[in-house]
Design an enzyme around this catalytic site. Structure first.
Site, PDB file in Angstrom:
ATOM      1  N   TYR A 134      -9.805 -48.640 -76.389  1.00  0.00           N
ATOM      2  CA  TYR A 134      -9.143 -47.719 -77.095  1.00  0.00           C
ATOM      3  C   TYR A 134      -8.727 -48.138 -78.814  1.00  0.00           C
ATOM      4  O   TYR A 134      -8.312 -47.270 -79.539  1.00  0.00           O
ATOM      5  CB  TYR A 134      -7.538 -47.875 -76.843  1.00  0.00           C
ATOM      6  CG  TYR A 134      -7.657 -47.627 -75.186  1.00  0.00           C
ATOM      7  CD1 TYR A 134      -7.794 -46.067 -74.905  1.00  0.00           C
ATOM      8  CD2 TYR A 134      -7.402 -48.464 -74.152  1.00  0.00           C
ATOM      9  CE1 TYR A 134      -7.675 -45.606 -73.644  1.00  0.00           C
ATOM     10  CE2 TYR A 134      -7.312 -47.791 -72.724  1.00  0.00           C
ATOM     11  CZ  TYR A 134      -7.639 -46.660 -72.665  1.00  0.00           C
ATOM     12  OH  TYR A 134      -7.579 -46.161 -71.274  1.00  0.00           O
ATOM     13  N   ASP A 136     -16.467 -44.889 -62.566  1.00  0.00           N
ATOM     14  CA  ASP A 136     -17.384 -45.972 -63.519  1.00  0.00           C
ATOM     15  C   ASP A 136     -18.283 -46.587 -62.802  1.00  0.00           C
ATOM     16  O   ASP A 136     -17.981 -46.817 -61.504  1.00  0.00           O
ATOM     17  CB  ASP A 136     -16.280 -46.644 -63.881  1.00  0.00           C
ATOM     18  CG  ASP A 136     -15.229 -46.198 -65.079  1.00  0.00           C
ATOM     19  OD1 ASP A 136     -15.692 -45.108 -65.455  1.00  0.00           O
ATOM     20  OD2 ASP A 136     -14.297 -46.600 -65.316  1.00  0.00           O
ATOM     21  N   ARG A 170     -12.988 -39.212 -63.228  1.00  0.00           N
ATOM     22  CA  ARG A 170     -14.121 -39.994 -63.950  1.00  0.00           C
ATOM     23  C   ARG A 170     -14.316 -41.297 -63.099  1.00  0.00           C
ATOM     24  O   ARG A 170     -13.616 -42.091 -62.250  1.00  0.00           O
ATOM     25  CB  ARG A 170     -13.702 -40.680 -65.014  1.00  0.00           C
ATOM     26  CG  ARG A 170     -14.900 -40.961 -65.927  1.00  0.00           C
ATOM     27  CD  ARG A 170     -14.452 -41.716 -67.426  1.00  0.00           C
ATOM     28  NE  ARG A 170     -14.120 -43.175 -67.149  1.00  0.00           N
ATOM     29  CZ  ARG A 170     -12.918 -43.689 -67.547  1.00  0.00           C
ATOM     30  NH1 ARG A 170     -12.074 -42.855 -68.129  1.00  0.00           N
ATOM     31  NH2 ARG A 170     -12.656 -44.986 -67.101  1.00  0.00           N
ATOM     32  N   GLY A 223      -8.404 -40.920 -69.437  1.00  0.00           N
ATOM     33  CA  GLY A 223      -7.794 -40.832 -70.964  1.00  0.00           C
ATOM     34  C   GLY A 223      -8.047 -39.873 -71.433  1.00  0.00           C
ATOM     35  O   GLY A 223      -9.149 -39.217 -71.043  1.00  0.00           O
ATOM     36  N   SER A 226      -7.237 -49.375 -67.603  1.00  0.00           N
ATOM     37  CA  SER A 226      -7.606 -49.587 -69.125  1.00  0.00           C
ATOM     38  C   SER A 226      -7.783 -50.895 -69.252  1.00  0.00           C
ATOM     39  O   SER A 226      -7.438 -51.494 -70.224  1.00  0.00           O
ATOM     40  CB  SER A 226      -6.352 -49.072 -69.660  1.00  0.00           C
ATOM     41  OG  SER A 226      -6.084 -47.674 -69.699  1.00  0.00           O
ATOM     42  N   GLU A 234       0.379 -48.816 -69.175  1.00  0.00           N
ATOM     43  CA  GLU A 234      -0.728 -47.870 -69.949  1.00  0.00           C
ATOM     44  C   GLU A 234       0.233 -46.950 -70.653  1.00  0.00           C
ATOM     45  O   GLU A 234      -0.411 -45.750 -71.113  1.00  0.00           O
ATOM     46  CB  GLU A 234      -1.650 -47.451 -68.970  1.00  0.00           C
ATOM     47  CG  GLU A 234      -2.598 -48.252 -68.384  1.00  0.00           C
ATOM     48  CD  GLU A 234      -3.568 -47.722 -67.396  1.00  0.00           C
ATOM     49  OE1 GLU A 234      -4.523 -46.801 -67.966  1.00  0.00           O
ATOM     50  OE2 GLU A 234      -3.402 -47.601 -66.194  1.00  0.00           O
ATOM     51  N   GLU A 292     -15.156 -48.153 -60.054  1.00  0.00           N
ATOM     52  CA  GLU A 292     -13.927 -47.411 -59.686  1.00  0.00           C
ATOM     53  C   GLU A 292     -13.800 -45.878 -59.849  1.00  0.00           C
ATOM     54  O   GLU A 292     -14.628 -45.482 -60.636  1.00  0.00           O
ATOM     55  CB  GLU A 292     -12.647 -48.179 -60.410  1.00  0.00           C
ATOM     56  CG  GLU A 292     -12.618 -48.117 -61.892  1.00  0.00           C
ATOM     57  CD  GLU A 292     -11.459 -48.819 -62.644  1.00  0.00           C
ATOM     58  OE1 GLU A 292     -10.618 -48.033 -62.944  1.00  0.00           O
ATOM     59  OE2 GLU A 292     -11.671 -50.170 -62.673  1.00  0.00           O
ATOM     60  N   ASN A 347     -11.166 -42.977 -61.545  1.00  0.00           N
ATOM     61  CA  ASN A 347      -9.912 -42.678 -62.369  1.00  0.00           C
ATOM     62  C   ASN A 347      -9.505 -41.194 -62.036  1.00  0.00           C
ATOM     63  O   ASN A 347     -10.381 -40.517 -62.425  1.00  0.00           O
ATOM     64  CB  ASN A 347     -10.177 -42.851 -63.944  1.00  0.00           C
ATOM     65  CG  ASN A 347     -10.386 -44.464 -64.230  1.00  0.00           C
ATOM     66  OD1 ASN A 347      -9.749 -45.125 -64.521  1.00  0.00           O
ATOM     67  ND2 ASN A 347     -11.845 -44.824 -64.129  1.00  0.00           N
TER      68      ASN A 347
END
Length: 302
Positions: free
Chosen positions: A210, A251, A249, A270, A144, A16, A264, A266
């Protein structure tokens, strides 16, 4: 606050790296605009001993993936006694490992899709029969959506495994949840407004995250206020169960019957112009620059 000399860790050597360079570049620009004495620092190009040699007072971590989000750099910064943003060593390592995350959530009775570990000796047809198709295959410790596939037929499962195992020796197949994809940003002790994600692609993959301009980010998410609040509390519970702190974050999916499934966490999300935490912050009237300063305020050791 007087933050002193701040290193923005960016780049690194994970898969990443390119996303991290974008995140770090934007964070650096935001901090400089607020008068912070901030400097870019790419650990793939410089030894971390330079953090001491150059007398940095704190670190803003914008590394994603291995060696930056998995507890590795956090452990080094603990050893150096340099305050850093985000979760600590153990929480970072747990959140990066999707298998351990799922096991811990299972122990805490937090909902997450059923899964199977895949290996070279796996009977892929039996695994697909147990989980049902379609299903999701992904490396256990990548982010990602790198190395991730949506498998529509049992005969394609081995092919998806071979792609994922290029990025991680541990690969999981996960039950596919058909429904609404959501993400919940966490800032300090607060769950920010949920964002609903919609993409015309087969799933929310790297391109959708992205590159593509046709991904839709919907905030407010459109759920009834009571339901959104319940899901925000679930995100906080999932975040805290791993020992996470600072910001991050979560999800999740909401199936067609309204049942949530955690995917998951994070711990270093990002921070690009396509990223979700800044978007959620804007929904409560917080600018990108203020968000960066708020995250930096939470930097700590231990």
């Amino acid at each position: 606050m007087n933050f002193g000399k701040v290193a923005v860790l960016l780049g690194g050597k994970s898969a990443e790296r390119e996303v991290s360079l974008k995140s770090g570049g934007m964070v650096l620009k935001a901090l400089l605009s607020r008068g912070v004495n901030a400097h870019a620092f790419d650990p793939a190009e410089r030894g971390l001993d330079a953090l001491i040699a150059e007398k940095f007072d704190r670190v803003f971590i914008t590394l994603h993936g291995r060696f930056g989000e998995d507890g590795t750099v956090q452990g080094i910064l603990e050893w150096l006694s340099v305050p850093y943003t985000g979760s600590g060593v153990l929480a970072s390592a747990l959140a990066m490992d999707k298998v351990r995350t799922k096991r811990l959530w299972g122990a805490e009775k937090l909902p997450t899709p059923r899964y199977e570990l895949l290996g070279s000796e796996t009977n892929f047809r039996i695994a697909a029969r147990r989980l049902g198709v379609p299903l999701i295959v992904k490396p256990a410790s990548e982010g990602s959506s790198i190395g991730m596939s949506k498998v529509h037929a049992a005969a394609r499962l081995e092919e998806a495994y071979k792609l994922a195992v290029r990025y991680d020796p541990v690969v999981i197949a996960e039950e596919f949840v058909d429904g609404i994809e959501l993400t919940g940003a966490i800032l300090g002790e607060q769950a920010l407004p949920l964002i609903k994600l919609e993409t015309p692609r087969d799933f929310y993959d790297y391109e959708a995250k992205y590159v593509s301009d046709d991904t839709r980010y919907i905030v407010p998410c459109g759920l009834p206020q009571k339901k959104e609040h319940e899901l925000q509390e679930l995100c906080l519970a999932a975040f805290r169960s791993l020992g996470c702190r600072g910001w991050g974050r979560v999800d999740l999916m909401l199936n067609k019957r309204g049942r949530p499934y955690l995917l998951e966490v994070n711990t270093s999300p990002g921070m690009t112009d396509h990223s979700l935490v800044p978007m959620a912050a804007r929904a409560i009237g917080m600018s990108y620059e203020d968000l960066c300063v708020k995250i930096l305020e939470g930097a700590r050791v231990g």
